[in-house]
Design an enzyme around this catalytic site. Structure first.
Site, mmCIF file in Angstrom:
data_model
loop_
_atom_site.group_PDB
_atom_site.id
_atom_site.type_symbol
_atom_site.label_atom_id
_atom_site.label_comp_id
_atom_site.label_asym_id
_atom_site.label_seq_id
_atom_site.Cartn_x
_atom_site.Cartn_y
_atom_site.Cartn_z
ATOM 1 N N ARG A 1 1.049 15.085 12.897
ATOM 2 C CA ARG A 1 1.777 14.712 11.686
ATOM 3 C C ARG A 1 1.980 15.949 10.797
ATOM 4 N NH1 ARG A 1 -0.462 9.150 9.408
ATOM 5 N NH2 ARG A 1 1.498 9.238 8.275
ATOM 6 N N PRO A 2 3.009 16.732 11.118
ATOM 7 C CA PRO A 2 3.241 17.971 10.372
ATOM 8 C C PRO A 2 3.748 17.706 8.954
ATOM 9 C CG PRO A 2 5.030 17.586 11.928
ATOM 10 C CD PRO A 2 4.057 16.470 12.117
ATOM 11 N N VAL A 3 3.734 18.735 8.112
ATOM 12 C CA VAL A 3 4.283 18.601 6.751
ATOM 13 C C VAL A 3 5.390 19.631 6.510
ATOM 14 C CG1 VAL A 3 2.268 17.529 5.677
ATOM 15 C CG2 VAL A 3 2.419 20.017 5.760
ATOM 16 N N ASP A 4 5.955 20.166 7.605
ATOM 17 C CA ASP A 4 6.978 21.209 7.475
ATOM 18 C C ASP A 4 8.174 20.754 6.635
ATOM 19 O OD1 ASP A 4 7.292 19.469 9.774
ATOM 20 O OD2 ASP A 4 9.056 20.649 10.313
ATOM 21 N N LEU A 5 8.558 19.482 6.755
ATOM 22 C CA LEU A 5 9.744 19.018 6.014
ATOM 23 C C LEU A 5 9.445 18.907 4.514
ATOM 24 C CD1 LEU A 5 10.926 16.306 8.570
ATOM 25 C CD2 LEU A 5 11.988 18.551 8.187
ATOM 26 N N ARG B 1 -4.377 11.054 4.728
ATOM 27 C CA ARG B 1 -3.221 11.918 4.909
ATOM 28 C C ARG B 1 -2.199 11.772 3.772
ATOM 29 N NH1 ARG B 1 1.403 12.776 6.545
ATOM 30 N NH2 ARG B 1 1.838 14.708 7.642
ATOM 31 N N ASP C 1 5.130 0.867 11.846
ATOM 32 C CA ASP C 1 3.875 0.291 11.335
ATOM 33 C C ASP C 1 3.680 -1.165 11.772
ATOM 34 O OD1 ASP C 1 3.373 2.686 10.154
ATOM 35 O OD2 ASP C 1 3.863 2.068 8.119
ATOM 36 N N CYS D 1 -4.290 13.434 13.366
ATOM 37 C CA CYS D 1 -4.259 12.011 13.060
ATOM 38 C C CYS D 1 -4.123 11.282 14.383
ATOM 39 C CB CYS D 1 -3.066 11.740 12.148
ATOM 40 S SG CYS D 1 -2.760 10.011 11.880
ATOM 41 N N ARG E 1 -8.482 0.060 5.097
ATOM 42 C CA ARG E 1 -7.640 1.077 4.433
ATOM 43 C C ARG E 1 -6.355 0.462 3.911
ATOM 44 N NH1 ARG E 1 -7.848 6.871 7.089
ATOM 45 N NH2 ARG E 1 -6.661 7.129 5.173
ATOM 46 N N LYS F 1 0.845 -1.210 0.000
ATOM 47 C CA LYS F 1 0.000 0.000 0.000
ATOM 48 C C LYS F 1 0.874 1.250 0.000
ATOM 49 C CE LYS F 1 -1.453 1.673 4.091
ATOM 50 N NZ LYS F 1 -1.232 3.097 4.401
ATOM 51 N N ASN F 2 1.885 1.274 0.888
ATOM 52 C CA ASN F 2 2.662 2.501 1.037
ATOM 53 C C ASN F 2 3.636 2.750 -0.117
ATOM 54 O OD1 ASN F 2 1.268 3.115 3.293
ATOM 55 N ND2 ASN F 2 2.865 2.544 4.752
ATOM 56 N N ILE G 1 9.191 7.091 16.546
ATOM 57 C CA ILE G 1 8.726 7.821 15.358
ATOM 58 C C ILE G 1 7.378 8.474 15.626
ATOM 59 C CG2 ILE G 1 8.099 7.567 12.922
ATOM 60 C CD1 ILE G 1 10.294 5.356 12.855
HETATM 61 C C1 EPZ Z 1 4.773 7.031 6.130
HETATM 62 O O1 EPZ Z 1 4.040 8.162 6.611
HETATM 63 C C2 EPZ Z 1 3.784 5.889 6.099
HETATM 64 N N1 EPZ Z 1 2.678 6.232 5.217
HETATM 65 C C3 EPZ Z 1 3.295 5.575 7.494
HETATM 66 O O2 EPZ Z 1 2.480 4.409 7.420
HETATM 67 C C4 EPZ Z 1 4.487 5.292 8.413
HETATM 68 O O3 EPZ Z 1 4.032 5.111 9.732
HETATM 69 C C5 EPZ Z 1 5.484 6.451 8.366
HETATM 70 O O4 EPZ Z 1 5.864 6.719 6.982
HETATM 71 C C6 EPZ Z 1 6.758 6.174 9.137
HETATM 72 O O5 EPZ Z 1 7.393 5.038 8.639
HETATM 73 C C7 EPZ Z 1 2.789 6.044 3.904
HETATM 74 O O6 EPZ Z 1 3.822 5.629 3.381
HETATM 75 C C8 EPZ Z 1 1.593 6.316 3.069
HETATM 76 P P1 EPZ Z 1 6.953 10.337 8.052
HETATM 77 P P2 EPZ Z 1 4.712 9.624 6.529
HETATM 78 O O7 EPZ Z 1 6.885 11.673 7.380
HETATM 79 O O8 EPZ Z 1 5.640 9.680 5.400
HETATM 80 C C9 EPZ Z 1 7.710 13.563 11.416
HETATM 81 C C10 EPZ Z 1 0.609 3.055 7.853
HETATM 82 O O9 EPZ Z 1 0.189 2.571 8.930
HETATM 83 N N2 EPZ Z 1 7.519 14.571 10.360
HETATM 84 O O10 EPZ Z 1 8.042 9.426 7.634
HETATM 85 O O11 EPZ Z 1 3.624 10.602 6.599
HETATM 86 C C11 EPZ Z 1 6.458 12.768 11.751
HETATM 87 O O12 EPZ Z 1 5.627 13.464 12.646
HETATM 88 C C12 EPZ Z 1 1.091 4.492 7.772
HETATM 89 O O13 EPZ Z 1 0.636 2.417 6.801
HETATM 90 C C13 EPZ Z 1 7.829 15.888 10.617
HETATM 91 O O14 EPZ Z 1 8.244 16.247 11.713
HETATM 92 O O15 EPZ Z 1 5.527 9.631 7.879
HETATM 93 C C14 EPZ Z 1 7.037 11.495 12.319
HETATM 94 O O16 EPZ Z 1 7.401 11.677 13.666
HETATM 95 C C15 EPZ Z 1 0.736 5.321 8.955
HETATM 96 N N3 EPZ Z 1 7.640 16.802 9.615
HETATM 97 C C16 EPZ Z 1 8.312 11.298 11.493
HETATM 98 O O17 EPZ Z 1 8.618 12.591 10.936
HETATM 99 C C17 EPZ Z 1 7.201 16.452 8.378
HETATM 100 O O18 EPZ Z 1 7.079 17.323 7.504
HETATM 101 C C18 EPZ Z 1 8.184 10.289 10.363
HETATM 102 O O19 EPZ Z 1 6.991 10.557 9.606
HETATM 103 C C19 EPZ Z 1 6.897 15.106 8.135
HETATM 104 C C20 EPZ Z 1 7.075 14.177 9.145
#
Ligand code: EPZ
Length: 422
Positions: A120-124, A91, A309, A115, A401, A22-23, A331
């Site tokens: 779950r910010p998107v700043d990065l 998301r 996950d 969430c 999902r 899925k991911n 994480i």
């Molecule tokens: C992906 O989400 C996966 N989703 C998630 O799987 C998974 O839990 C996560 O990666 C971590 O492995 C998909 O691939 C669709 P991240 P993603 O950005 O990319 C922080 C599932 O159950 N962060 O790698 O959104 C964040 O808060 C789902 O299948 C920032 O600080 O996760 C977290 O602590 C749920 N700023 C860490 O980074 C940002 O801009 C990692 O999150 C983005 C993230």
């Protein structure tokens, strides 16, 4: 709204195939925005998250056909505003942002809401796209990115407080494929799903090297073309069935897996006392419940570490494993919603500051429980497999999902499960 009734105590055994990831599918589907030609993507799992992504692409103007796991997408004529009504449901829709910006010079996507697994910010994502020259504005809950003169390659470090970002790395990598010049992403996510996306993009004509490591280099190209691609196996679905087999199995074989993606999960299951054996090719594994079991300490980490996950599902295995286990999620430190429901089934868990301290009990007992997110619901299904009595798991849409036909796969293995419409 469906619920799942799991009649505990049955033994599972037999063979199933693991679905496509899925991911990996979600960003790959979004990446088809980068070309006006046909993209054919195989082994896309039939789960509601991939359906949402397909609906978003259709609403943007893509021509999409889906049958038997194969999706054909043509984004010949595409709009630049992703509709809020669809985006708010998932998301991961944020990953249309990079490709829309690169293809159209403008992208409007609504800001993802809260969430249940944590903030779950998107700043990065935005930091990376801004480094490529995008202008970012927020209005009415939407993010608008513009780059009317195109994007420019840049060097950036995408490390956040909790490590690298998977979808953030994906978004920047997709945008940078069509940027002018070279982009270097330091502290990139190295998950197999990021590598699968890079392989898809390279097959479209992109020039990406280093994907699957912490440093990705992208040399921008003028345009990308259509492609055929088969998505990698879902390592989290595989891990979930490995945990199920350890909990209630008398010999389960999982086909269509990738051993290299499952090292940390395999190590944790073996450490708790169970048997896991791969065939020589590493694409099939056999799991058998062990006789002498012990608690384990687990800390989630970016790949190749133990995946967040698979944290909830492993917790479900450890609640009936003798001894003390300590589970730490670095994480998503708030991702312990499943623990309250597991406690309703008799588990002995104390959640404290990003840690779950589990004292193994002999057996759980059935209780009506509620799924709170995708992986938490999988954990409840696992726990119910060898609880005494029949467990009713409501809010099943969470599990739909991300797990393709989970009830049918469990039935094939001999579990007693029923999907009930309420
Ligand atoms: C992906 O989400 C996966 N989703 C998630 O799987 C998974 O839990 C996560 O990666 C971590 O492995 C998909 O691939 C669709 P991240 P993603 O950005 O990319 C922080 C599932 O159950 N962060 O790698 O959104 C964040 O808060 C789902 O299948 C920032 O600080 O996760 C977290 O602590 C749920 N700023 C860490 O980074 C940002 O801009 C990692 O999150 C983005 C993230």
């Amino acid at each position: 709204m469906d619920k799942l009734v799991v009649h505990g105590g049955s033994v599972i055994k037999g063979v199933i195939n693991i679905s496509g990831s899925k991911n990996a599918s979600l960003p790959i589907l979004a990446a088809s925005i980068l070309t006006g030609e046909d993209c054919i993507i195989r082994r896309v799992p039939d789960v509601s998250d991939t359906n949402y992504m397909i609906q978003i692409l259709s609403a943007l103007g893509a021509d999409v056909e889906r049958s038997s796991g194969t999706v054909r997408i043509c984004c010949a004529d595409i709009a630049d505003e992703a509709p809020y009504e669809l985006v708010r449901r998932m998301r991961a829709s944020i990953c249309v942002m990079g490709p829309l910006l690169a293809r159209k010079g403008r992208a409007v996507v609504s800001l993802p809401g809260g969430c249940v697994i944590g903030d779950r910010p998107v700043d990065l994502h935005l930091k990376g796209l801004q480094a490529l020259g995008a202008k970012v504005e927020f209005e009415g809950g939407n993010i608008t990115l513009t780059a009317p003169d195109g994007l420019r390659g840049a060097e950036m470090d995408l490390r956040g407080e909790n490590g690298p970002t998977v979808l953030g790395t994906d978004n920047v990598m997709m945008a940078a494929t069509l940027a002018d010049g070279i982009t270097v992403i330091e502290s990139a996510a190295a998950e197999p799903e990021v590598l699968d996306l890079a392989n898809f993009l390279n097959a479209m004509g992109a020039k990406i090297s280093g994907a699957g490591t912490r440093r990705i280099v992208i040399e921008g190209v003028k345009e990308l073309h259509g492609v055929e691609h088969t998505v990698i196996p879902d390592r989290i679905e595989a891990g979930t069935f490995m945990a199920a087999a350890a909990l209630a199995g008398e010999g389960v074989t999982l086909n269509r897996v990738n051993r290299d993606h499952l090292k940390a999960i395999t190590a944790a299951i073996i450490k708790s006392g169970h048997k896991v054996e791969f065939n020589e090719a590493g694409n099939s594994c056999f799991i058998e419940r062990g006789e002498t079991l012990q608690g384990v300490d687990l800390t989630t980490a970016p790949f190749p570490g133990y995946p967040t996950d698979m944290q909830a599902q492993m917790t479900a295995l450890l609640v009936t494993t003798p001894g003390i286990s300590v589970i730490r999620d670095t994480i998503f430190p708030q991702r312990f919603m499943h623990c309250a429901e597991l406690k309703r089934m008799g588990a002995d868990i104390r959640v404290d500051n990003g840690n779950a301290i589990v004292s193994g009990v002999r057996r759980l007992s059935a209780a009506p429980v509620m799924a709170s997110d995708l992986r938490a619901s999988a954990a409840l299904v696992l726990a119910a497999l060898n609880a005494s009595g029949s467990t009713e798991i409501s809010r099943l849409y969470h599990i739909d999902r991300g797990y393709e036909h989970i009830d049918e796969k469990l039935l094939m293995l001999g579990a007693k499960v029923e999907r009930v419409q309420v």
